[in-house]
Design a protein around this motif. Structure first.
Motif, PDB file in Angstrom:
ATOM      1  N   ARG A  95      -4.530  -7.880  -8.255  1.00  0.00           N
ATOM      2  CA  ARG A  95      -4.959  -6.432  -8.479  1.00  0.00           C
ATOM      3  C   ARG A  95      -4.207  -5.989  -9.933  1.00  0.00           C
ATOM      4  O   ARG A  95      -3.277  -5.162  -9.772  1.00  0.00           O
TER       5      ARG A  95
ATOM      6  N   HIS B 255      -7.003   0.446  -0.562  1.00  0.00           N
ATOM      7  CA  HIS B 255      -7.607  -0.744  -0.170  1.00  0.00           C
ATOM      8  C   HIS B 255      -7.224  -1.128   1.427  1.00  0.00           C
ATOM      9  O   HIS B 255      -6.353  -0.554   1.963  1.00  0.00           O
TER      10      HIS B 255
ATOM     11  N   ASN C 257       0.733  -1.206   0.057  1.00  0.00           N
ATOM     12  CA  ASN C 257       0.082  -0.051   0.042  1.00  0.00           C
ATOM     13  C   ASN C 257       0.802   1.373   0.115  1.00  0.00           C
ATOM     14  O   ASN C 257       0.413   2.204   0.621  1.00  0.00           O
TER      15      ASN C 257
END
Length: 194
Positions: free
Chosen positions: A163, A156, A10
């Motif tokens: 993804r 997310h 992330n």
């Protein structure tokens, strides 16, 4: 082609040296080299060195995903202890083959491990155009997921290496021109491409 994984899944910075990946053409395929920090967490999954191991993603691994514009992709996972898993996917999270054989060796030296795999040309879907790579280590709340091309921070709540929208373009045609040849054939992909 060389890459370094410097972010978490992330987009946060890592607190250790990056995983280094390189790819180069090899006889009848692609050589994938990994040099990575060795955490030994989780420990050795117990499978035989150089052999496929189911659910390897539950252990310490470095992964590379090779995607084409039809969302067909190859996933290669390498473990510092010598196990690997190769999956062929005909679409988002749609595997149709796994546990394929792979020429793979690894070695651990102190706090670093290295691995070299030769991926057969026929494992790649035709016209690979995108790539992403990942690293996983740690247990429980210390589990760490890292990505070459991560999701934007806050987009997310959980990691998901499938993804496909975060994969980035690569010049695979120059790296493995046979994969882009009009007459490219693969016995592994034959049933999917009909």
């Amino acid at each position: 082609m060389q890459f370094e994984i410097t972010k978490t899944w992330n987009s946060r910075n890592l607190d250790h040296p990056p995983v280094q990946l390189s790819f180069k053409a090899a006889k009848d395929g692609l050589e994938m080299r990994v040099k990575a920090p060795f955490f030994n967490d989780p420990g050795n999954p117990g499978g035989e060195h150089g052999q496929p191991f189911q659910n390897l993603w539950d252990y310490e691994v470095v992964e590379a995903f090779f995607l084409n514009d039809d969302n067909q992709y190859l996933e290669v996972e390498l473990c510092p202890h010598g196990q690997h898993i190769v999956l062929l996917l005909k679409g988002y999270r749609q595997p149709f083959a796994d546990l394929l054989p792979l020429k793979y060796t690894s070695s651990i030296g102190g706090d670093t491990w290295e691995g070299t795999a030769t991926i057969p040309l026929s494992y790649f879907p035709p016209k690979v155009s995108k790539l992403n790579a990942y690293a996983i280590h740690g247990s429980g709340s210390s589990r760490t997921y890292e990505a070459l091309y991560p999701a934007p921070e806050g987009s997310h709540t959980d990691p998901d290496f499938h993804r496909l929208e975060y994969f980035q373009r690569i010049d695979f045609r120059t790296l493995l021109p046979q994969n882009w040849a009009p007459d490219y054939q693969s016995k592994e992909w034959e049933s999917v491409l009909k």
